[in-house]
Design a protein around this motif. Structure first.
Motif, PDB file in Angstrom:
ATOM      1  N   GLU B  75       1.056  -1.580   0.183  1.00  0.00           N
ATOM      2  CA  GLU B  75      -0.221  -0.129   0.247  1.00  0.00           C
ATOM      3  C   GLU B  75       0.717   1.618  -0.251  1.00  0.00           C
ATOM      4  O   GLU B  75       0.317   2.604  -0.022  1.00  0.00           O
ATOM      5  CB  GLU B  75      -0.489   0.038   1.292  1.00  0.00           C
ATOM      6  CG  GLU B  75      -2.029  -1.120   0.816  1.00  0.00           C
ATOM      7  CD  GLU B  75      -3.612  -0.534   1.694  1.00  0.00           C
ATOM      8  OE1 GLU B  75      -4.102   0.265   2.018  1.00  0.00           O
ATOM      9  OE2 GLU B  75      -3.761  -1.278   2.252  1.00  0.00           O
ATOM     10  N   TYR B  76       1.537   0.979   1.043  1.00  0.00           N
ATOM     11  CA  TYR B  76       3.195   2.848   0.709  1.00  0.00           C
ATOM     12  C   TYR B  76       3.851   2.713  -1.150  1.00  0.00           C
ATOM     13  O   TYR B  76       3.813   3.808  -1.205  1.00  0.00           O
ATOM     14  CB  TYR B  76       3.470   2.167   1.745  1.00  0.00           C
ATOM     15  CG  TYR B  76       5.298   3.015   1.888  1.00  0.00           C
ATOM     16  CD1 TYR B  76       4.964   4.488   2.676  1.00  0.00           C
ATOM     17  CD2 TYR B  76       6.289   3.187   1.308  1.00  0.00           C
ATOM     18  CE1 TYR B  76       5.973   5.152   2.572  1.00  0.00           C
ATOM     19  CE2 TYR B  76       7.454   3.971   0.932  1.00  0.00           C
ATOM     20  CZ  TYR B  76       7.065   5.600   1.911  1.00  0.00           C
ATOM     21  OH  TYR B  76       7.803   6.078   2.279  1.00  0.00           O
ATOM     22  N   GLU B  79       0.986   3.938  -2.702  1.00  0.00           N
ATOM     23  CA  GLU B  79       0.561   5.399  -2.409  1.00  0.00           C
ATOM     24  C   GLU B  79       1.877   6.521  -2.612  1.00  0.00           C
ATOM     25  O   GLU B  79       1.367   7.706  -3.103  1.00  0.00           O
ATOM     26  CB  GLU B  79      -0.131   5.573  -0.927  1.00  0.00           C
ATOM     27  CG  GLU B  79      -1.494   5.014  -0.374  1.00  0.00           C
ATOM     28  CD  GLU B  79      -1.704   4.598   1.155  1.00  0.00           C
ATOM     29  OE1 GLU B  79      -1.055   5.343   1.479  1.00  0.00           O
ATOM     30  OE2 GLU B  79      -2.615   4.188   1.378  1.00  0.00           O
ATOM     31  N   PRO B  90     -10.196   2.342  -8.133  1.00  0.00           N
ATOM     32  CA  PRO B  90      -9.850   3.510  -6.957  1.00  0.00           C
ATOM     33  C   PRO B  90     -11.448   2.999  -6.206  1.00  0.00           C
ATOM     34  O   PRO B  90     -11.528   4.079  -5.266  1.00  0.00           O
ATOM     35  CB  PRO B  90     -10.508   4.026  -8.735  1.00  0.00           C
ATOM     36  CG  PRO B  90     -10.516   2.546  -9.638  1.00  0.00           C
ATOM     37  CD  PRO B  90      -9.317   2.208  -9.326  1.00  0.00           C
ATOM     38  N   ASP B  91     -12.875   2.444  -6.552  1.00  0.00           N
ATOM     39  CA  ASP B  91     -14.178   2.554  -5.523  1.00  0.00           C
ATOM     40  C   ASP B  91     -13.343   2.287  -4.243  1.00  0.00           C
ATOM     41  O   ASP B  91     -12.823   0.812  -4.328  1.00  0.00           O
ATOM     42  CB  ASP B  91     -14.479   1.259  -6.969  1.00  0.00           C
ATOM     43  CG  ASP B  91     -15.725   1.574  -5.776  1.00  0.00           C
ATOM     44  OD1 ASP B  91     -16.578   2.381  -5.863  1.00  0.00           O
ATOM     45  OD2 ASP B  91     -16.450   0.629  -5.680  1.00  0.00           O
ATOM     46  N   PRO B  92     -14.069   2.696  -3.407  1.00  0.00           N
ATOM     47  CA  PRO B  92     -13.515   1.820  -2.529  1.00  0.00           C
ATOM     48  C   PRO B  92     -14.386   0.799  -2.123  1.00  0.00           C
ATOM     49  O   PRO B  92     -14.204   0.199  -1.031  1.00  0.00           O
ATOM     50  CB  PRO B  92     -15.074   3.720  -1.751  1.00  0.00           C
ATOM     51  CG  PRO B  92     -15.211   4.437  -1.695  1.00  0.00           C
ATOM     52  CD  PRO B  92     -15.242   3.946  -3.380  1.00  0.00           C
ATOM     53  N   TYR B  93     -15.758   0.548  -2.289  1.00  0.00           N
ATOM     54  CA  TYR B  93     -16.608  -0.605  -1.773  1.00  0.00           C
ATOM     55  C   TYR B  93     -15.149  -2.163  -2.375  1.00  0.00           C
ATOM     56  O   TYR B  93     -14.991  -3.094  -2.026  1.00  0.00           O
ATOM     57  CB  TYR B  93     -17.515  -0.842  -2.802  1.00  0.00           C
ATOM     58  CG  TYR B  93     -18.190  -2.565  -2.521  1.00  0.00           C
ATOM     59  CD1 TYR B  93     -18.855  -3.012  -1.026  1.00  0.00           C
ATOM     60  CD2 TYR B  93     -18.317  -3.298  -3.115  1.00  0.00           C
ATOM     61  CE1 TYR B  93     -19.205  -3.850  -0.487  1.00  0.00           C
ATOM     62  CE2 TYR B  93     -18.520  -4.578  -3.151  1.00  0.00           C
ATOM     63  CZ  TYR B  93     -19.344  -4.531  -2.157  1.00  0.00           C
ATOM     64  OH  TYR B  93     -19.756  -6.171  -1.437  1.00  0.00           O
ATOM     65  N   ARG B  95     -12.426  -1.546  -2.805  1.00  0.00           N
ATOM     66  CA  ARG B  95     -10.554  -1.486  -2.552  1.00  0.00           C
ATOM     67  C   ARG B  95     -10.768  -2.620  -1.040  1.00  0.00           C
ATOM     68  O   ARG B  95     -10.421  -3.691  -0.669  1.00  0.00           O
ATOM     69  CB  ARG B  95     -10.446  -0.398  -1.455  1.00  0.00           C
ATOM     70  CG  ARG B  95     -10.357   0.410  -2.938  1.00  0.00           C
ATOM     71  CD  ARG B  95     -10.741   1.724  -2.399  1.00  0.00           C
ATOM     72  NE  ARG B  95      -9.086   2.703  -1.923  1.00  0.00           N
ATOM     73  CZ  ARG B  95      -8.255   3.167  -2.214  1.00  0.00           C
ATOM     74  NH1 ARG B  95      -7.588   3.443  -2.831  1.00  0.00           N
ATOM     75  NH2 ARG B  95      -6.983   3.390  -1.084  1.00  0.00           N
ATOM     76  N   SER B  96     -12.610  -2.554  -0.475  1.00  0.00           N
ATOM     77  CA  SER B  96     -12.909  -3.442   0.788  1.00  0.00           C
ATOM     78  C   SER B  96     -12.626  -5.104   0.306  1.00  0.00           C
ATOM     79  O   SER B  96     -12.342  -5.204   1.312  1.00  0.00           O
ATOM     80  CB  SER B  96     -14.479  -2.720   1.636  1.00  0.00           C
ATOM     81  OG  SER B  96     -15.470  -3.311   0.709  1.00  0.00           O
ATOM     82  N   ARG B  99      -9.228  -6.335   0.612  1.00  0.00           N
ATOM     83  CA  ARG B  99      -8.766  -6.063   1.184  1.00  0.00           C
ATOM     84  C   ARG B  99      -9.363  -7.645   2.454  1.00  0.00           C
ATOM     85  O   ARG B  99      -8.684  -8.124   3.186  1.00  0.00           O
ATOM     86  CB  ARG B  99      -8.861  -4.802   1.986  1.00  0.00           C
ATOM     87  CG  ARG B  99      -8.013  -3.315   1.787  1.00  0.00           C
ATOM     88  CD  ARG B  99      -8.289  -2.910   2.525  1.00  0.00           C
ATOM     89  NE  ARG B  99      -7.494  -1.394   2.325  1.00  0.00           N
ATOM     90  CZ  ARG B  99      -7.835   0.134   1.781  1.00  0.00           C
ATOM     91  NH1 ARG B  99      -9.064   0.321   1.965  1.00  0.00           N
ATOM     92  NH2 ARG B  99      -6.960   0.793   1.642  1.00  0.00           N
ATOM     93  N   PHE B 100     -10.434  -7.769   1.836  1.00  0.00           N
ATOM     94  CA  PHE B 100     -11.207  -8.748   2.314  1.00  0.00           C
ATOM     95  C   PHE B 100     -10.204  -9.526   2.340  1.00  0.00           C
ATOM     96  O   PHE B 100      -9.757 -10.772   3.276  1.00  0.00           O
ATOM     97  CB  PHE B 100     -12.893  -8.515   2.918  1.00  0.00           C
ATOM     98  CG  PHE B 100     -12.804  -9.826   3.021  1.00  0.00           C
ATOM     99  CD1 PHE B 100     -13.569  -9.618   4.705  1.00  0.00           C
ATOM    100  CD2 PHE B 100     -13.742 -11.057   2.121  1.00  0.00           C
ATOM    101  CE1 PHE B 100     -14.761 -11.343   5.164  1.00  0.00           C
ATOM    102  CE2 PHE B 100     -14.013 -11.995   3.099  1.00  0.00           C
ATOM    103  CZ  PHE B 100     -14.848 -11.717   4.120  1.00  0.00           C
ATOM    104  N   TRP B 101     -10.432  -9.910   1.310  1.00  0.00           N
ATOM    105  CA  TRP B 101      -9.357 -11.498   0.541  1.00  0.00           C
ATOM    106  C   TRP B 101      -8.456 -11.746   1.082  1.00  0.00           C
ATOM    107  O   TRP B 101      -8.294 -12.787   1.243  1.00  0.00           O
ATOM    108  CB  TRP B 101     -10.333 -11.751  -1.162  1.00  0.00           C
ATOM    109  CG  TRP B 101     -11.501 -12.112  -1.308  1.00  0.00           C
ATOM    110  CD1 TRP B 101     -12.706 -11.282  -1.478  1.00  0.00           C
ATOM    111  CD2 TRP B 101     -11.961 -13.373  -0.971  1.00  0.00           C
ATOM    112  NE1 TRP B 101     -13.835 -11.709  -0.992  1.00  0.00           N
ATOM    113  CE2 TRP B 101     -13.470 -13.333  -0.359  1.00  0.00           C
ATOM    114  CE3 TRP B 101     -11.529 -15.167  -0.159  1.00  0.00           C
ATOM    115  CZ2 TRP B 101     -14.241 -14.057  -0.737  1.00  0.00           C
ATOM    116  CZ3 TRP B 101     -12.540 -15.562   0.306  1.00  0.00           C
ATOM    117  CH2 TRP B 101     -14.390 -15.146  -0.262  1.00  0.00           C
TER     118      TRP B 101
END
Lengths: 230, 230
Positions: B75-76, B79, B90-93, B95-96, B99-101
């Protein structure tokens, strides 16, 4: 991303430190949400459908879409309601440090709390686990000095990602202090963290969702006595 | 954030699936870095100083600042070198979900690999652990269908966060296939993942850093025989 007529549900439970995390984040962003309380020992159909992999709270349901895992939800909230107070710091290095210590908190604190709350005060086992919790808190004291840079919170002037991650464990740390009769939030040993914990618990976004230690002690007794459905 | 004369070091080891993650991310961003190889069973002074909490590889050192934990490093990188190919969607959902998987992969796969590589082929224990790995891969097959939306990778047209997290385990999954003589990447059971794994391993950012299964089997034998320093 966030629309006027958003439907925001949180599947939660009042005693869960993990549920507290998205609640603080939603409060910070001024987002109104509906919370459903899961019953201990049961799983609602909504929970089973929304988090089929882990079947655990919290789950945030935003316009019908479920998001699972407490800190993933916090990041989702930060990114979706991005015009409110920022939860993760803007600088990539500061973000990596907040993420590192959040992973440390999750690696150490909940497991130690789960062990300690079942132990008998004065037992050798309780002493051993208490020493581990003290060691973790000592490292977090050092992390606080570095992250806060003399300000009030890990996140600076306001609470941020790591404040939410660690602060949500404070109710249970205080409950465990009562159960094993050992002071963990000790001003002599970790003065920075103790002062921070007072500021965190008094924060507008936190105070209405922080469970009282006595209620958590009571909750633990009911858990141990088998009062909850299996 | 990223300057022309950046000094970028990665403390790593060729056999580590966790070290592979930042290497793929750096390759995707076209960032030139220097990698130091840790010796198994020893810890260099640089590692002890850079990751005093966990003393584990990988550590990225960017202009003297250490960043620890493989996916936090990824992630660093995403960014910091934000003008290159994007690693997180790009989309928050979305992304979640990535991250979940990724959390699911980290929760299940490395622990199963560590167990399986020490087991004897045909043993009852190997069968039990193999069943668990197959179950995890089956869920990841379903996740692939949902995340990729008919495209080549979890991340869509190019590899992304979850591709890096899971793909870096492929070398070891293939090594374990040889050790216990069980096919895990089985076209009959998980056709989507098998095709994805071939695309991932052939990707420009991946192919030079993916360890060969035979070398990993050899590495495991040396580990078991105590050939490495303690």
């Amino acid at each position: 991303m966030a629309a006027e007529k958003d439907e925001i549900k949180l599947i939660g439970g009042w005693a869960s430190p993990f549920v507290m995390r998205p609640r603080v984040a939603l409060n910070m962003k001024g987002v109104v949400y509906e919370m459903t309380q899961e019953t201990v020992g049961k799983k609602s159909d909504l929970l089973l459908k929304s988090n089929p992999i882990y079947k655990k709270i919290p789950v945030l349901i935003h316009n019908g879409k479920p998001i699972c895992e407490s800190m993933i939800i916090v990041e989702y909230i930060d990114e979706t309601w991005s015009d409110g107070a920022s939860i993760l710091p803007p600088d990539p290095y500061d973000r990596s440090i907040a993420r590192f210590w959040t992973a440390y908190v999750d690696d150490k604190i909940p497991a130690l709390i789960r062990k300690l709350r079942l132990l008998v005060k004065g037992s050798a086992e309780a002493e051993v686990e208490a020493e581990k919790l003290n060691a973790a808190l000592q490292l977090l004291e050092e992390a606080f000095e570095k992250c806060s840079k003399g300000k009030s919170f890990f996140g600076g002037d306001d609470i941020g990602y790591l404040d939410i991650a660690f602060g949500s464990q404070l109710g249970w740390i205080k409950a465990v202090e009562k159960i094993v009769e050992i002071k963990f939030l000790d001003k002599e040993k970790i003065p920075g963290l103790v002062a921070w914990s007072e500021r965190f618990c008094a924060h507008e976004a936190v105070k209405e969702v922080m469970p009282e230690a006595d209620r958590l002690v009571e909750f633990t007794k009911m858990l141990l006595s088998g009062s909850f459905a299996k």
